[in-house]
Write a protein that holds these residues in place. Structure first.
Motif, mmCIF file in Angstrom:
data_model
loop_
_atom_site.group_PDB
_atom_site.id
_atom_site.type_symbol
_atom_site.label_atom_id
_atom_site.label_comp_id
_atom_site.label_asym_id
_atom_site.label_seq_id
_atom_site.Cartn_x
_atom_site.Cartn_y
_atom_site.Cartn_z
ATOM 1 N N THR A 39 25.419 3.047 9.157
ATOM 2 C CA THR A 39 24.359 2.234 8.558
ATOM 3 C C THR A 39 24.273 0.846 9.176
ATOM 4 O O THR A 39 23.426 0.051 8.776
ATOM 5 N N GLY A 73 20.646 9.602 4.738
ATOM 6 C CA GLY A 73 21.716 9.480 3.762
ATOM 7 C C GLY A 73 22.499 10.767 3.661
ATOM 8 O O GLY A 73 22.331 11.695 4.466
ATOM 9 N N ILE A 129 22.194 3.118 2.595
ATOM 10 C CA ILE A 129 21.451 4.352 2.352
ATOM 11 C C ILE A 129 21.160 4.448 0.861
ATOM 12 O O ILE A 129 21.882 3.865 0.051
#
Length: 216
Positions: free
Chosen positions: A39, A7, A53
């Motif tokens: 992602t 993240g 995330i």
């Protein structure tokens, strides 16, 4: 053992990042922005099929443990990697564990949606795209959970405890402050809740929070 946190600080991933930094837990930060498709790569979707995330992968002797959902990530790190010594942010007893759980879940269900609306339409979005009426409506709804939080902090103050779960900063504060900080653009609203405002300022000024927020 290796703890990996996927993240960036300017996202919900700030919660596990902040938790790990407060605990002094070694971890590998794998920068994964929510924009640009990172992602949605096959590699990341194998970790979190939801494509969001943060995600945490904890390589342990018994095998890899994968955690997603930001509050779960923060609570997991505190529970598994923290020391229940009454000094760190990890819960030291059943009461503190309960406070971390209830305030973490409360934040997601009662605060997060409207707090994000305030943040986006008061500060983050380009001014031409903001809809002040949505922020106004969100602020009106937020008054109810803020009153709950104000009352709890007042009760804590009365018994000599400065934070949500104890007289020290804990993971319960990480969970709630990471969301409540989104309300800071609504200065007038926070001014109506002085205990929340003072507590939030103390949380946001912690070095670990500033470091987590800056992780790109």
């Amino acid at each position: 053992m290796t703890l990996k946190i996927y993240g960036i600080g300017a996202s919900r991933a700030v919660r596990p990042l902040w938790t790990a930094l407060e605990l002094g837990v070694p971890f590998e930060h794998i920068a994964t922005p929510y924009a640009g498709g990172a992602t949605r790569s096959p590699e990341f979707l194998a970790i979190n099929p939801n494509g969001h995330i943060p995600a945490v992968v904890d390589e342990r002797p018994e095998g890899a443990v994968t955690v997603w959902e930001s509050m779960a990530c923060a609570l997991y790190i505190a529970r598994v990697h923290g020391q229940a010594d009454g000094l760190s942010i990890a819960p030291a007893n059943a009461r503190e564990e309960a406070e971390a759980l209830r305030w973490g879940f409360w934040t997601v269900s009662e605060l997060e949606k409207d707090a994000l609306t305030v943040l986006m339409h008061r500060m983050v979005m380009p001014e031409a795209q903001r809809k002040p009426e949505l922020a106004d409506q969100a602020e009106s709804r937020i008054k109810v959970p803020l009153a709950v939080l104000e009352e709890h902090l007042q009760a804590q103050h009365t018994k000599g405890e400065a934070y949500l779960a104890a007289n020290r900063f804990t993971v319960a504060d990480v969970c709630v402050a990471s969301v409540a900080s989104w309300i800071r653009p609504a200065a007038g609203l926070l001014a109506q809740h002085p205990r929340v405002s003072a507590w939030l300022h103390a949380c946001a000024e912690r070095p670990a929070h500033k470091q987590a927020r800056g992780m790109k």
